[in-house]
Scaffold this active site. Structure first.
Site, PDB file in Angstrom:
ATOM      1  N   LYS A 160       0.843  -1.202   0.000  1.00 35.51           N
ATOM      2  CA  LYS A 160       0.000   0.000   0.000  1.00 35.51           C
ATOM      3  C   LYS A 160       0.875   1.248   0.000  1.00 35.51           C
ATOM      4  O   LYS A 160       1.540   1.537   0.995  1.00 35.51           O
ATOM      5  CB  LYS A 160      -0.923   0.052   1.206  1.00 35.51           C
ATOM      6  CG  LYS A 160      -1.934   1.202   1.074  1.00 35.51           C
ATOM      7  CD  LYS A 160      -2.602   1.597   2.360  1.00 35.51           C
ATOM      8  CE  LYS A 160      -1.806   2.587   3.154  1.00 35.51           C
ATOM      9  NZ  LYS A 160      -1.744   3.954   2.570  1.00 35.51           N
TER      10      LYS A 160
ATOM     11  N   GLU B 130      10.368   0.588  10.238  1.00 36.99           N
ATOM     12  CA  GLU B 130      11.350   1.659  10.057  1.00 36.99           C
ATOM     13  C   GLU B 130      10.633   2.950  10.414  1.00 36.99           C
ATOM     14  O   GLU B 130       9.779   3.417   9.668  1.00 36.99           O
ATOM     15  CB  GLU B 130      11.847   1.711   8.613  1.00 36.99           C
ATOM     16  CG  GLU B 130      12.593   0.471   8.155  1.00 36.99           C
ATOM     17  CD  GLU B 130      13.948   0.308   8.819  1.00 36.99           C
ATOM     18  OE1 GLU B 130      14.384   1.234   9.544  1.00 36.99           O
ATOM     19  OE2 GLU B 130      14.562  -0.750   8.620  1.00 36.99           O
TER      20      GLU B 130
ATOM     21  N   CYS C 219      13.459  10.341   7.397  1.00 38.28           N
ATOM     22  CA  CYS C 219      13.437   9.866   8.781  1.00 38.28           C
ATOM     23  C   CYS C 219      14.828   9.929   9.411  1.00 38.28           C
ATOM     24  O   CYS C 219      14.962  10.103  10.621  1.00 38.28           O
ATOM     25  CB  CYS C 219      12.879   8.464   8.865  1.00 38.28           C
ATOM     26  SG  CYS C 219      13.631   7.322   7.708  1.00 38.28           S
TER      27      CYS C 219
ATOM     28  N   GLU D 194      10.320  14.858  16.027  1.00 36.17           N
ATOM     29  CA  GLU D 194      10.631  14.844  14.608  1.00 36.17           C
ATOM     30  C   GLU D 194       9.753  15.878  13.905  1.00 36.17           C
ATOM     31  O   GLU D 194       8.532  15.830  13.997  1.00 36.17           O
ATOM     32  CB  GLU D 194      10.346  13.443  14.055  1.00 36.17           C
ATOM     33  CG  GLU D 194      10.843  13.237  12.653  1.00 36.17           C
ATOM     34  CD  GLU D 194      10.686  11.795  12.194  1.00 36.17           C
ATOM     35  OE1 GLU D 194       9.689  11.165  12.560  1.00 36.17           O
ATOM     36  OE2 GLU D 194      11.562  11.317  11.458  1.00 36.17           O
TER      37      GLU D 194
END
Lengths: 481, 292
Positions: A183, A257, A291, A388
């Site tokens: 997806k 991840e 990331c 983040e």
């Protein structure tokens, strides 16, 4: 400061045909989705590019069933040497159609064509080429003499590197004999759907790769599906945590991840010019939507002023704007929602007392844009130093001793990546030892390669992708040698 | 002449290299397989679990920072001491598991041999599980396994020594520190093992041993934010708790989780593997440019 003006050098979009609507790719064919449709837009212009089907639970069911059939009847029993040839074909086809994929990626994602052309697409092709060669050598990989695939892999990927993440997920899954239901992210589905056309050219057996589009609920239905043996997810730590809870108590295996907040550590003896380029590449590459981005700059106090001044000067030369222009360094933020998150968190940075500097580059009037920004006077307690941001925003902290740098760098629940800049080799090795991070870049940053494992410690997730280690995520250990 | 009255032992916890009673002051009765009284063991509380995690955290970097050769020496020394205590372990295992003398001998021998096997891995793991990566560019690029940090181990419920050693030893090899929750009904070999560890060269805090109810203590370990990984093997066959519940708890800080291998505990005779070591490691990849 006056800037040298380049003549525009736009890439042609004539190389790619975008259909007005796309269905789901299940069992080798495009079919309708029962969950309605969503629109995907070009974030640089807000132009609607296409309607894309949304898969509901029944669609997920069909895709998993197709993958199961293909795994048991065709792909699993096929000798590795034959599977390899399909993967080699895919690698070659990707390289042949590289321009088409790069243009489409830039239109759908907003990243500069320079990056999609020079990084995303070639690296994606390289992953298929690398893992193709593993397909008939799995007994040498260190996971027993005859390791087996899990079966059906559910793969949910993010919007920051749509095609590259597809390659990271699909290439090792297929090499090891698993089949796939993938997806793509709801804002960037187009290159995955173009990839389906490439699979047609490769004559990959139906059902080996299925691509279903949709948003969070579709991904959740896929991950929870009882017919799935292995889950691979790249995305936020919050969603990763949710997935880990959803599969708790089942026999599904998972690789996650997740987020990061990398420390990029600059010592006073570093080659400053190179370090500046590394810092820029570390946090402004892909608009900082990475990331492993080097979002926390730790500079030794004695050179902090010099480094921040030179950094700002360098940032003033970055060209922000049309991603299709080959001169563009920084493209569009991927979506209105993401731009809102970046804006909100930078506001928090100001509210908490950090000093904000933003490049005064002109920004286009339509689309989603955020100028390169640097915060100084940041402490470890500030939210901009802990959370983040996933945008072109750098926080600068200082340190005096290596021990302080280590303590600050590791004082975070994430552990994906880290950078070290110093000319002293022994210090590099000692710092690399001390970093709690899955990837440590010394005197470089944001390097990727199919042969090199990538993945994090702690809340940056578990498992590794890439390299020999990346095979482990898709194999059940065979008998001992 | 009256028969000699034997001197019995008070069983305690093992935390930070010391043998405290449970801070809760509680104990529970441990019986032999035949149902006769064996001892009162300490009934660990949430506070004991937290103290053990703190001790494990304090000891972890020192243990990981020791050279691989040194860790091998230290772990091998444990095997030497186990050998010296074999009769006590045989008696513990025979009484606790209801094994015949011969079977208990076999189990203890296998446990000692297993400890030796793992001791030999300390300086080989990086060579076997790490590698240089031939990236497409002028970079030195190396991947090496590293310990994941503080690992909670729920020891197998049935196999009180061989299973215990099979779960504990591989975690120590790479430099993790451990909070071990022993078998609930058969905790005595774990405490005897703690006595061996206390007199060995394993630094205090590297291994911490708790005894008590799995369903009471394990959730505190699974939810503890300073525990990096958890081995759920011992949740299998424990009362009032499932490994699935604990795994969901562990997701809160994305702990590494080792699930029980099947639906029932095996006999542990074949349960030694490199994979058991690697389950509690991270792979760190270091890039460095090459140039003149």
């Amino acid at each position: 400061m006056s800037k040298f003006e380049y003549a525009p050098a736009p890439e042609s979009r004539a190389v790619v045909d975008i259909a007005s609507s796309y269905g789901l790719f299940i069992n080798g064919e495009f079919t309708d989705g029962a969950g309605g449709a969503m629109k995907t837009v070009n974030p640089a212009t807000e132009e609607v590019l296409a309607d894309v089907a949304v898969a509901d639970e029944a669609d997920v069911d069909r895709a998993v069933a197709a993958a199961r059939r293909a795994q048991e009847k065709v792909w699993g029993p096929m000798p590795g040497a034959e599977r390899a040839k399909y993967l080699f074909r895919i690698a070659r086809l990707l390289a042949e159609r590289a321009r088409e994929f790069a243009v489409l990626e830039t239109l759908d994602n907003g990243k500069p064509i320079r990056e999609s052309r020079d990084v995303d697409v070639p690296t994606a092709a390289a992953h298929f080429f690398y893992y193709a060669g593993w397909a008939d050598k799995l007994g040498y990989a260190g996971y027993g003499a005859d390791p087996r695939p899990h079966g059906v892999a559910a793969q949910v990927i993010p919007w920051n590197f749509p095609l590259l993440m597809l390659a990271w997920k699909i290439a090792p899954a297929l090499a090891t004999g698993n089949t796939v239901v993938l997806k793509p992210a709801e804002t960037t589905p187009l290159t995955a759907l173009l990839f389906a056309d490439l699979l047609r050219q490769a004559e990959l057996p139906p059902g080996v790769v299925n691509i279903i589009t949709g948003a969070g609920p579709t991904g959740s239905a896929l991950v929870r599906h009882a017919g799935v043996d292995k889950v691979a997810f790249t995305g936020s730590t919050a969603v990763g945590r949710l997935i880990a809870k959803q599969i708790a108590g089942t026999r599904k295996h998972a690789t996650l991840e997740l987020g990061g907040k990398a420390a990029n550590i600059v010592f006073e003896d570093a080659a400053i010019d190179q370090a500046i380029e590394g810092i820029v590449n570390g946090i402004y590459f892909n608009q900082g939507q990475v990331c492993c981005a080097g979002s926390r700059l730790l500079v030794q106090e004695s050179v902090a002023e010099e480094v921040t001044e030179r950094l700002k000067r360098r940032l003033s030369t970055l060209r922000v704007g049309d991603p299709m222009d080959k001169n563009t360094d920084v493209g569009a933020i991927n979506s209105a929602a993401q731009l809102e998150r970046i804006t909100a968190l930078t506001q928090v940075g100001e509210d908490e007392g950090a000093t904000r500097w933003t490049s005064d580059c002109p920004l286009p009037e339509t689309g989603y844009w955020f100028a390169p920004t640097v915060f100084t006077n940041v402490s470890s307690a500030h939210r901009i130093a802990r959370e983040e941001i996933f945008g072109p925003v750098l926080s600068v902290l200082t340190f005096r001793t290596p021990a302080e740098a280590i303590a600050k760098a590791n004082n975070i629940p994430y552990g994906l990546s880290a950078g070290i800049w110093t000319e002293k080799g022994s210090r590099i090795l000692a710092m690399a030892d001390a970093m709690r991070a899955g990837v440590v870049w010394a005197n470089t940053f944001n390097r990727f390669d199919p042969t090199s494992p990538f993945g994090g410690y702690q809340e940056s997730g578990y498992g590794r992708e890439g390299g020999r280690h990346g095979l482990a995520s898709y194999l059940v250990e065979g008998g001992a040698r | 002449m009256t028969a000699r009255v034997d001197v019995r032992k008070t069983y305690k916890l093992f935390v930070g290299g010391k043998f405290p009673r449970s801070e809760s002051g509680r104990t529970y009765e441990v019986t032999t397989a035949k149902g006769t009284f064996a001892a009162n063991a300490a009934l660990a509380s949430r506070k004991d679990a937290r103290d053990a995690v703190r001790a494990a955290r304090a000891a972890q970097s020192g243990w990981a920072g020791a050279t691989a050769y040194n860790r091998g020496q230290v772990l091998y020394r444990v095997a030497e001491l186990l050998e010296g205590r074999r009769s006590q372990f045989v008696a513990d295992v025979a009484a606790g598991e209801g094994a015949s003398a011969k079977k208990a001998e076999e189990l203890v021998s296998a446990a000692i041999d297993r400890w030796v096997w793992y001791a030999g891995w300390t300086d080989k793991v990086a060579q076997v599980a790490g590698n240089a990566n031939p990236v497409a560019g002028p970079y030195f690029n190396l991947s090496v396994p590293e310990p994941t940090g503080v690992v909670a181990v729920l020891a197998p419920q049935r196999s009180s020594l061989l299973g215990l050693v099979s779960a504990l030893a591989p975690v120590l090899v790479t430099g993790n520190s451990v909070v071990l929750l022993s078998s609930e009904d058969r905790p005595l070999p774990a405490i005897t093992l703690a006595e061996v560890l206390a007199t060995s060269d394993v630094p205090g805090g590297v291994v911490n041993v708790l005894t008590g109810h799995t369903a009471e203590v394990a959730p505190h370990l699974a939810t503890h934010m300073d525990v990096n990984a958890i081995d759920l093997t011992g949740a299998l066959g424990a009362d009032n708790i499932t490994w699935g519940e604990l795994e969901a708890d562990a997701a809160e800080n994305l702990k590494r989780v080792r699930r029980p291998a099947g639906d029932a505990e095996g006999d542990w005779f074949d349960a030694q593997s490199l994979e058991q070591i690697l389950a509690f490691t991270e792979t760190k990849t270091v890039w460095h440019p090459k140039g003149m």
